[in-house]
Design a protein around this motif. Structure first.
Motif, PDB file in Angstrom:
ATOM      1  N   ARG A 252       0.689  -1.142   0.024  1.00  0.00           N
ATOM      2  CA  ARG A 252       0.012  -0.052   0.008  1.00  0.00           C
ATOM      3  C   ARG A 252       0.987   1.231  -0.025  1.00  0.00           C
ATOM      4  NH1 ARG A 252      -0.313   1.847   5.432  1.00  0.00           N
ATOM      5  NH2 ARG A 252       0.326   0.064   6.862  1.00  0.00           N
ATOM      6  N   PRO A 253       0.250   2.529  -0.151  1.00  0.00           N
ATOM      7  CA  PRO A 253       1.214   3.626  -0.287  1.00  0.00           C
ATOM      8  C   PRO A 253       1.966   3.786   1.028  1.00  0.00           C
ATOM      9  CG  PRO A 253      -1.049   3.818  -1.367  1.00  0.00           C
ATOM     10  CD  PRO A 253      -1.096   2.627  -0.680  1.00  0.00           C
ATOM     11  N   ASN A 254       3.002   4.438   0.863  1.00  0.00           N
ATOM     12  CA  ASN A 254       3.843   4.985   2.136  1.00  0.00           C
ATOM     13  C   ASN A 254       4.429   4.137   2.843  1.00  0.00           C
ATOM     14  OD1 ASN A 254       4.990   7.410   2.429  1.00  0.00           O
ATOM     15  ND2 ASN A 254       3.598   8.110   4.477  1.00  0.00           N
ATOM     16  N   VAL A 255       4.596   2.584   2.482  1.00  0.00           N
ATOM     17  CA  VAL A 255       5.159   1.636   3.149  1.00  0.00           C
ATOM     18  C   VAL A 255       6.597   1.725   3.169  1.00  0.00           C
ATOM     19  CG1 VAL A 255       3.122   0.404   3.518  1.00  0.00           C
ATOM     20  CG2 VAL A 255       4.781  -0.194   1.597  1.00  0.00           C
ATOM     21  N   GLY A 256       7.214   2.443   2.111  1.00  0.00           N
ATOM     22  CA  GLY A 256       8.692   2.615   2.016  1.00  0.00           C
ATOM     23  C   GLY A 256       9.098   1.662   0.674  1.00  0.00           C
ATOM     24  N   LYS A 257       8.163   1.460  -0.359  1.00  0.00           N
ATOM     25  CA  LYS A 257       8.642   0.756  -1.543  1.00  0.00           C
ATOM     26  C   LYS A 257       9.927   1.246  -2.314  1.00  0.00           C
ATOM     27  CE  LYS A 257       4.524   0.700  -3.286  1.00  0.00           C
ATOM     28  NZ  LYS A 257       3.907   1.601  -2.317  1.00  0.00           N
ATOM     29  N   SER A 258       9.598   2.485  -2.533  1.00  0.00           N
ATOM     30  CA  SER A 258      10.392   3.311  -3.410  1.00  0.00           C
ATOM     31  C   SER A 258      11.773   3.283  -2.456  1.00  0.00           C
ATOM     32  CB  SER A 258      10.225   4.676  -3.767  1.00  0.00           C
ATOM     33  OG  SER A 258       8.963   4.790  -4.738  1.00  0.00           O
ATOM     34  N   SER A 259      11.893   3.597  -1.226  1.00  0.00           N
ATOM     35  CA  SER A 259      12.970   3.640  -0.519  1.00  0.00           C
ATOM     36  C   SER A 259      13.646   2.212  -0.405  1.00  0.00           C
ATOM     37  CB  SER A 259      12.755   3.836   1.140  1.00  0.00           C
ATOM     38  OG  SER A 259      12.194   5.155   1.143  1.00  0.00           O
ATOM     39  N   LEU A 260      12.989   1.175  -0.545  1.00  0.00           N
ATOM     40  CA  LEU A 260      13.507  -0.261  -0.537  1.00  0.00           C
ATOM     41  C   LEU A 260      14.274  -0.336  -1.860  1.00  0.00           C
ATOM     42  CD1 LEU A 260      13.862  -2.648   1.450  1.00  0.00           C
ATOM     43  CD2 LEU A 260      11.410  -3.597   0.135  1.00  0.00           C
ATOM     44  N   LEU A 261      13.515  -0.031  -2.878  1.00  0.00           N
ATOM     45  CA  LEU A 261      14.126  -0.259  -4.236  1.00  0.00           C
ATOM     46  C   LEU A 261      15.513   0.582  -4.323  1.00  0.00           C
ATOM     47  CD1 LEU A 261      14.040  -0.680  -7.422  1.00  0.00           C
ATOM     48  CD2 LEU A 261      13.070   1.428  -7.750  1.00  0.00           C
ATOM     49  N   ASN A 262      15.481   1.844  -3.711  1.00  0.00           N
ATOM     50  CA  ASN A 262      16.711   2.645  -3.682  1.00  0.00           C
ATOM     51  C   ASN A 262      17.804   1.709  -2.910  1.00  0.00           C
ATOM     52  OD1 ASN A 262      15.829   4.531  -5.174  1.00  0.00           O
ATOM     53  ND2 ASN A 262      15.320   6.012  -3.517  1.00  0.00           N
ATOM     54  N   ALA A 263      17.340   1.170  -1.752  1.00  0.00           N
ATOM     55  CA  ALA A 263      18.477   0.632  -0.969  1.00  0.00           C
ATOM     56  C   ALA A 263      18.976  -0.749  -1.651  1.00  0.00           C
ATOM     57  CB  ALA A 263      17.687   0.026   0.390  1.00  0.00           C
ATOM     58  N   LEU A 264      18.135  -1.343  -2.368  1.00  0.00           N
ATOM     59  CA  LEU A 264      18.395  -2.683  -3.010  1.00  0.00           C
ATOM     60  C   LEU A 264      19.251  -2.180  -4.131  1.00  0.00           C
ATOM     61  CD1 LEU A 264      15.184  -4.498  -3.080  1.00  0.00           C
ATOM     62  CD2 LEU A 264      17.174  -5.281  -2.022  1.00  0.00           C
ATOM     63  N   SER A 265      19.280  -1.183  -4.858  1.00  0.00           N
ATOM     64  CA  SER A 265      20.200  -0.898  -6.047  1.00  0.00           C
ATOM     65  C   SER A 265      21.036   0.246  -5.560  1.00  0.00           C
ATOM     66  CB  SER A 265      19.012  -0.160  -7.050  1.00  0.00           C
ATOM     67  OG  SER A 265      18.505   1.016  -6.469  1.00  0.00           O
ATOM     68  N   SER A 266      21.326   0.486  -4.260  1.00  0.00           N
ATOM     69  CA  SER A 266      22.322   1.350  -3.796  1.00  0.00           C
ATOM     70  C   SER A 266      22.622   2.745  -4.665  1.00  0.00           C
ATOM     71  CB  SER A 266      23.710   0.680  -4.123  1.00  0.00           C
ATOM     72  OG  SER A 266      23.767  -0.681  -3.178  1.00  0.00           O
ATOM     73  N   GLN A 267      21.376   3.268  -4.986  1.00  0.00           N
ATOM     74  CA  GLN A 267      21.358   4.321  -5.783  1.00  0.00           C
ATOM     75  C   GLN A 267      19.817   5.126  -5.701  1.00  0.00           C
ATOM     76  OE1 GLN A 267      21.340   4.667 -10.135  1.00  0.00           O
ATOM     77  NE2 GLN A 267      21.284   2.212  -9.891  1.00  0.00           N
ATOM     78  N   GLU A 268      19.826   6.343  -5.740  1.00  0.00           N
ATOM     79  CA  GLU A 268      18.298   7.115  -5.352  1.00  0.00           C
ATOM     80  C   GLU A 268      17.859   6.944  -6.874  1.00  0.00           C
ATOM     81  OE1 GLU A 268      17.431   8.531  -2.643  1.00  0.00           O
ATOM     82  OE2 GLU A 268      19.093   7.577  -1.722  1.00  0.00           O
ATOM     83  N   ARG A 269      17.245   5.922  -7.201  1.00  0.00           N
ATOM     84  CA  ARG A 269      16.536   5.732  -8.346  1.00  0.00           C
ATOM     85  C   ARG A 269      15.199   6.131  -8.227  1.00  0.00           C
ATOM     86  NH1 ARG A 269      14.821   5.033 -12.561  1.00  0.00           N
ATOM     87  NH2 ARG A 269      14.746   3.647 -14.217  1.00  0.00           N
ATOM     88  N   ALA A 270      14.316   6.125  -7.286  1.00  0.00           N
ATOM     89  CA  ALA A 270      13.111   6.362  -7.225  1.00  0.00           C
ATOM     90  C   ALA A 270      13.051   7.688  -6.286  1.00  0.00           C
ATOM     91  CB  ALA A 270      12.360   5.297  -6.565  1.00  0.00           C
ATOM     92  N   ILE A 271      12.108   8.411  -6.682  1.00  0.00           N
ATOM     93  CA  ILE A 271      11.727   9.798  -5.644  1.00  0.00           C
ATOM     94  C   ILE A 271      11.130   9.236  -4.649  1.00  0.00           C
ATOM     95  CG2 ILE A 271      10.489  11.824  -5.669  1.00  0.00           C
ATOM     96  CD1 ILE A 271      10.821  12.152  -8.837  1.00  0.00           C
ATOM     97  N   VAL A 272      11.577   9.628  -3.162  1.00  0.00           N
ATOM     98  CA  VAL A 272      10.888   9.431  -2.228  1.00  0.00           C
ATOM     99  C   VAL A 272      10.482  10.758  -1.328  1.00  0.00           C
ATOM    100  CG1 VAL A 272      11.283   8.433   0.009  1.00  0.00           C
ATOM    101  CG2 VAL A 272      12.356   7.301  -1.808  1.00  0.00           C
ATOM    102  N   THR A 273       9.267  10.749  -1.120  1.00  0.00           N
ATOM    103  CA  THR A 273       8.572  11.710  -0.247  1.00  0.00           C
ATOM    104  C   THR A 273       7.580  11.119   1.017  1.00  0.00           C
ATOM    105  OG1 THR A 273       6.411  12.233  -1.511  1.00  0.00           O
ATOM    106  CG2 THR A 273       8.579  13.148  -2.358  1.00  0.00           C
ATOM    107  N   PRO A 274       7.450  12.049   1.869  1.00  0.00           N
ATOM    108  CA  PRO A 274       6.215  11.336   2.864  1.00  0.00           C
ATOM    109  C   PRO A 274       5.008  11.391   2.378  1.00  0.00           C
ATOM    110  CG  PRO A 274       7.628  13.223   3.769  1.00  0.00           C
ATOM    111  CD  PRO A 274       7.782  13.177   2.091  1.00  0.00           C
ATOM    112  N   ILE A 275       4.762  12.101   1.143  1.00  0.00           N
ATOM    113  CA  ILE A 275       3.357  12.017   0.612  1.00  0.00           C
ATOM    114  C   ILE A 275       2.981  10.628   0.043  1.00  0.00           C
ATOM    115  CG2 ILE A 275       1.876  13.187  -1.148  1.00  0.00           C
ATOM    116  CD1 ILE A 275       3.994  15.632  -0.902  1.00  0.00           C
ATOM    117  N   PRO A 276       1.808  10.087   0.475  1.00  0.00           N
ATOM    118  CA  PRO A 276       1.356   8.810  -0.206  1.00  0.00           C
ATOM    119  C   PRO A 276       0.895   9.116  -1.490  1.00  0.00           C
ATOM    120  CG  PRO A 276       0.352   9.223   1.925  1.00  0.00           C
ATOM    121  CD  PRO A 276       1.003  10.560   1.563  1.00  0.00           C
ATOM    122  N   GLY A 277       1.285   7.959  -2.312  1.00  0.00           N
ATOM    123  CA  GLY A 277       0.803   8.133  -3.776  1.00  0.00           C
ATOM    124  C   GLY A 277       1.920   8.821  -4.616  1.00  0.00           C
ATOM    125  N   THR A 278       3.174   9.087  -4.032  1.00  0.00           N
ATOM    126  CA  THR A 278       4.379   9.659  -4.741  1.00  0.00           C
ATOM    127  C   THR A 278       4.500   9.168  -6.255  1.00  0.00           C
ATOM    128  OG1 THR A 278       5.363  10.887  -3.008  1.00  0.00           O
ATOM    129  CG2 THR A 278       6.472  10.691  -4.867  1.00  0.00           C
TER     130      THR A 278
END
Length: 480
Positions: A252-278
């Motif tokens: 669901r939104p805002n559980v940290g999916k994009s942050s997890l992608l960035n951590a797995l790939s070791s780069q800021e691949r996805a935009i991360v904000t506190p706003i659900p549905g980014t």
């Protein structure tokens, strides 16, 4: 001095001026292409193949000895010259007599200095003298048509070119050496032998040949099925190494999916904000873990859409989940389980799942036992995408699901086409078993065995058409 070339066990002796041999060619015309990547480099290689390969190379090459006066496989130093015999580049040139070339035809290579202009000019001069530009994969296609390699080996060439890890490269090398072909050929021979015995008994009952009993046929089919399943298992591993494992990161939104992608790939691949549905569209990244390419896909949060744009994102997310090999479901460990989490659990029961219990750096608000009850038989990884905790464990979990009990050290680099034909053959063999067990008659089993044999014929290239070859070789680059 007389140099002799051998073509498929037959010695041919057409003497060239230097005493060499010009053999039969697969192609009626001579093709040329730049085989190295475009751009500045140490050297660039222009490759020719066909009945006039050496002649055309000599037409633009000027050295102390021309290729026509030289034995095959011997590099000659000289220059590329234009129509006015002005020197354009200092090069090395070599020719190959059939069948001892990549294509099995007469072939030649000119090694000029790297940089697109010199190689391009060399190619243009060859076109002016009668060569034509090779189509994608045409050199390898000619190698197949000349009988130098089979269809599985031809596809393994592409596997070597596209290998993304040492393990994938080794698997492709095993396939190129003919391991898929030898194993498939062994299964095919056993299948044809069994089919022949069954069909002879059916078609010529008056002959003094005792027919096989149903039990004997089932035993033979079981032996063939076991060999085929072993080959399929090795090819599945190689296919994963070749194409990678598709992993969808859902939640669901805002559980940290994009942050997890960035951590797995070791780069800021996805935009991360506190706003659900980014995240609205699919964001993909490829990583390699223990030799396994992992194709990660981040997507829109799964919930009831708030607007039309989010609805499109959710639809694309669901389509990505359907195509995924493995699903990583991300849960927020700092918040109680929500209705959206329960809906995701209910809608993904048939997919191999890993639960990423994310944000474990915050005070926990969900019990792991509740997660286990909701996502039964799914491994749980405790992660913090913010601090990088549990990331390697998550990668290991993906790796373990991808390979299960299989060792990638025995993997064979197989294409989707090869794996499809093997699986079709396996299904046909199961149909033959079921026909015998159900007492439907050996004639129905014989028909299923014939269908399995046809699958292996297509796999090995014993049976093919132009459409099949076009589908395979069009994926190659020009020059290979």
């Amino acid at each position: 001095m007389l140099h002799l070339c051998y073509v498929r066990g037959h010695r041919r002796g057409h003497k060239a001026p230097w005493g060499g041999y010009k053999g039969a060619d697969v192609g009626l015309d001579t093709i040329a292409a730049i085989s190295t990547a475009w751009g500045e480099s140490g050297i660039a290689i222009v490759r020719l193949s066909g009945p006039r390969a050496r002649e055309l190379a000599d037409s633009i090459f000027q050295g102390k000895a021309q290729l026509a006066e030289s034995p095959p496989r011997v590099m000659k130093h000289g220059y590329i010259v234009d129509e006015s015999e002005e020197r354009l580049d200092e090069v090395l040139a070599v020719w190959f007599c059939p069948p001892y070339s990549y294509t099995g035809e007469e072939a030649a290579e000119i090694q000029c200095h790297g940089g697109s202009l010199a190689a391009k000019k060399c190619l243009e001069l060859l076109f002016d003298r009668g060569a034509r530009l090779a189509e994608p994969g045409e050199f390898t296609k000619r190698a197949f048509l000349s009988g130098r390699i089979d269809l599985s080996q031809a596809e393994a060439v592409l596997g070597i070119i596209k290998a993304k890890s040492d393990e994938a490269l080794r698997a492709a090398a095993r396939s190129l050496s003919g391991e898929i072909s030898r194993n498939a050929e062994s299964v095919y021979d056993a299948l044809i032998a069994l089919s022949a015995e069954v069909e002879v008994a059916l078609d010529f009952p008056e002959e003094d040949v005792p027919p096989k009993t149903d039990l004997e046929i089932l035993q033979d089919i079981a032996s063939i099925a076991s060999k085929l399943e072993g080959l399929i298992s090795r090819c599945r591993v190689g296919f994963a190494l070749r194409e990678g494992v598709r992993v969808a990161i859902a939640g669901r939104p805002n559980v940290g999916k994009s942050s997890l992608l960035n951590a797995l790939s070791s780069q800021e691949r996805a935009i991360v904000t506190p706003i659900p549905g980014t995240t609205r569209d699919i964001i993909e990244e490829v990583i390699v873990h223990k030799g396994l390419p992992i194709r990660l896909a981040d997507m829109a949060g799964l919930r009831k859409p708030q607007d039309e744009l989010e609805a499109i994102g959710v639809d694309r997310a669901k389509a990505t989940i359907d195509r995924a090999d493995i699903l990583v479901v991300v849960l927020d460990a700092s918040a109680p389980l929500a209705d959206d989490d329960r809906e995701i659990a209910a809608n993904t029961e048939n997919a191999p799942r890993i639960i990423a219990l994310n944000k474990v750096d915050l005070p926990l608000a969900v019990a792991e036992s509740d997660v286990c009850a909701l996502f039964q038989n799914s491994p749980i990884c405790r992660t913090s995408a913010l601090l990088g905790l549990g990331i390697d464990g998550l990668k290991d979990a993906i790796f373990n699901i991808a390979f299960k009990d299989n060792s990638f050290e025995a993997g064979l680099n197989a294409s989707a086409r090869e794996l499809f034909e093997l699986q079709c053959a396996a299904r046909a063999i199961v149909e033959a078993q079921e026909a015998i067990k159900a007492g439907l008659g050996q004639d129905l089993a014989a028909s299923a065995l014939a269908a399995a044999g046809a699958c292996l014929q297509r796999l090995l290239g014993k049976s093919y058409d132009d459409a099949l070859l076009e589908a395979i070789f069009s994926r190659f680059c020009v020059g290979k």
